[in-house]
Design a protein around this motif. Structure first.
Motif, mmCIF file in Angstrom:
data_model
loop_
_atom_site.group_PDB
_atom_site.id
_atom_site.type_symbol
_atom_site.label_atom_id
_atom_site.label_comp_id
_atom_site.label_asym_id
_atom_site.label_seq_id
_atom_site.Cartn_x
_atom_site.Cartn_y
_atom_site.Cartn_z
ATOM 1 N N GLU A 197 0.801 5.518 -24.074
ATOM 2 C CA GLU A 197 -0.029 6.683 -23.784
ATOM 3 C C GLU A 197 -0.606 6.611 -22.373
ATOM 4 O O GLU A 197 -0.805 7.630 -21.722
ATOM 5 C CB GLU A 197 -1.159 6.767 -24.806
ATOM 6 C CG GLU A 197 -0.685 7.052 -26.237
ATOM 7 C CD GLU A 197 -1.843 7.169 -27.204
ATOM 8 O OE1 GLU A 197 -2.988 7.018 -26.753
ATOM 9 O OE2 GLU A 197 -1.587 7.419 -28.406
ATOM 10 N N ASP A 198 -0.874 5.401 -21.917
ATOM 11 C CA ASP A 198 -1.468 5.217 -20.585
ATOM 12 C C ASP A 198 -0.414 4.770 -19.590
ATOM 13 O O ASP A 198 -0.609 3.819 -18.835
ATOM 14 C CB ASP A 198 -2.614 4.218 -20.633
ATOM 15 C CG ASP A 198 -2.185 2.858 -21.199
ATOM 16 O OD1 ASP A 198 -1.115 2.819 -21.820
ATOM 17 O OD2 ASP A 198 -2.907 1.874 -20.992
ATOM 18 N N ASP A 199 0.733 5.435 -19.593
ATOM 19 C CA ASP A 199 1.810 5.091 -18.659
ATOM 20 C C ASP A 199 1.282 5.182 -17.226
ATOM 21 O O ASP A 199 0.522 6.083 -16.876
ATOM 22 C CB ASP A 199 2.983 6.064 -18.845
ATOM 23 C CG ASP A 199 4.242 5.558 -18.157
ATOM 24 O OD1 ASP A 199 4.231 4.406 -17.690
ATOM 25 O OD2 ASP A 199 5.222 6.328 -18.090
ATOM 26 N N TYR A 200 1.670 4.231 -16.394
ATOM 27 C CA TYR A 200 1.178 4.189 -15.028
ATOM 28 C C TYR A 200 2.290 3.758 -14.078
ATOM 29 O O TYR A 200 3.274 3.163 -14.491
ATOM 30 C CB TYR A 200 0.002 3.215 -14.899
ATOM 31 C CG TYR A 200 0.313 1.811 -15.388
ATOM 32 C CD1 TYR A 200 0.825 0.836 -14.533
ATOM 33 C CD2 TYR A 200 0.096 1.471 -16.717
ATOM 34 C CE1 TYR A 200 1.131 -0.424 -14.980
ATOM 35 C CE2 TYR A 200 0.396 0.201 -17.178
ATOM 36 C CZ TYR A 200 0.901 -0.742 -16.318
ATOM 37 O OH TYR A 200 1.200 -2.003 -16.766
ATOM 38 N N LYS A 201 2.115 4.086 -12.833
ATOM 39 C CA LYS A 201 3.112 3.734 -11.820
ATOM 40 C C LYS A 201 2.901 2.283 -11.394
ATOM 41 O O LYS A 201 1.789 1.859 -11.127
ATOM 42 C CB LYS A 201 2.984 4.664 -10.613
ATOM 43 C CG LYS A 201 4.113 4.507 -9.603
ATOM 44 C CD LYS A 201 4.004 5.556 -8.519
ATOM 45 C CE LYS A 201 5.175 5.430 -7.529
ATOM 46 N NZ LYS A 201 5.100 6.455 -6.461
ATOM 47 N N LEU A 202 4.002 1.557 -11.313
ATOM 48 C CA LEU A 202 3.921 0.150 -10.911
ATOM 49 C C LEU A 202 3.619 0.048 -9.416
ATOM 50 O O LEU A 202 4.142 0.841 -8.614
ATOM 51 C CB LEU A 202 5.230 -0.571 -11.224
ATOM 52 C CG LEU A 202 5.671 -0.576 -12.689
ATOM 53 C CD1 LEU A 202 7.044 -1.202 -12.827
ATOM 54 C CD2 LEU A 202 4.656 -1.331 -13.542
ATOM 55 N N PRO A 203 2.819 -0.921 -9.000
ATOM 56 C CA PRO A 203 2.464 -1.069 -7.573
ATOM 57 C C PRO A 203 3.576 -1.765 -6.783
ATOM 58 O O PRO A 203 3.390 -2.845 -6.237
ATOM 59 C CB PRO A 203 1.185 -1.908 -7.618
ATOM 60 C CG PRO A 203 1.340 -2.749 -8.840
ATOM 61 C CD PRO A 203 2.062 -1.882 -9.844
ATOM 62 N N ILE A 204 4.757 -1.135 -6.731
ATOM 63 C CA ILE A 204 5.873 -1.731 -5.988
ATOM 64 C C ILE A 204 6.433 -0.713 -5.010
ATOM 65 O O ILE A 204 6.175 0.479 -5.128
ATOM 66 C CB ILE A 204 6.991 -2.216 -6.934
ATOM 67 C CG1 ILE A 204 7.502 -1.067 -7.831
ATOM 68 C CG2 ILE A 204 6.519 -3.368 -7.763
ATOM 69 C CD1 ILE A 204 8.638 -1.475 -8.740
#
Length: 204
Positions: A197-204
């Motif tokens: 539910e809390d999908d987030y963008k990876l810091p890459i």
């Protein structure tokens, strides 16, 4: 260990763990065992595949990879992705190898094909079991794939279908992609991917 220590005492002492000298050695032995376990843990955590918590943060810092809000499993995969990124020369085999190393899965779990559009690829088979085990969403998986493909190459689609299939006719067939055996060691898998539910963008 305590019995070995007691056996080395001179005959002036009672060689019994319940004696006074035995109790003292037992206390020391317990402390030594605890210290030995701690040293073993520190040594194993130096291995990227086993590192956790702040130890994993230190390894990530060596590769200039911040953790962000990633749990250990995903963070470990991203660090590996950064390591193997330079090993991919843009060929399909190298891309598949880099992705497989990142996700700790078999090469056969990944199939990449050229798309009809220029400078585009299709991930025809994705390692669903590995992705679900690590906890990666499809968007995060795309980010990882984008790290290992050649510059300017886009990903047009990713096939998330499973491998399970029925027989082609009414006669008996044997296939690793059919129903599983009783031990669940063979058999096809259904499609589907972990979608937090809390999908987030990876810091890459």
């Amino acid at each position: 260990m305590i019995q070995d220590w007691i056996s080395k005492l001179t005959d002036r002492y009672i060689k019994d763990p319940k004696s006074n000298i035995g109790k003292v050695l037992t206390i020391i032995s317990d402390e030594v065992d605890t210290l030995s376990d701690t040293i073993s843990t520190v040594e194993s955590w130096r291995d990227l595949q086993q590192a956790k918590g702040t130890t994993l943060d230190l390894i990530g810092a060596d590769f200039s990879q911040p953790r962000g809000q990633m749990p250990d499993e995903i963070y470990r995969s991203i660090i590996i992705a950064k390591i193997v990124q330079g090993q991919s020369d843009g060929t399909y085999n190298k891309m598949i190898t880099a992705i497989a190393k990142t996700l700790s899965c078999d090469l056969t779990d990944i199939v990449i094909q050229a798309d009809s559009a220029p400078a585009a690829i299709i991930v025809q088979r994705a390692p669903l079991t590995a992705l679900n085990s690590i906890g990666l969403s499809i968007n995060q998986f795309i980010q990882i794939v984008e790290q290992v493909v050649s510059a300017g190459v886009s990903i047009t689609s990713i096939n998330l279908e499973g491998t399970f299939g029925f027989a082609s006719g009414t006669s008996l067939e044997t296939s690793i992609d059919g129903f599983a055996d009783l031990a669940q060691t063979t058999g096809g898998i259904f499609g589907g991917l972990f979608a937090p539910e809390d999908d987030y963008k990876l810091p890459i």
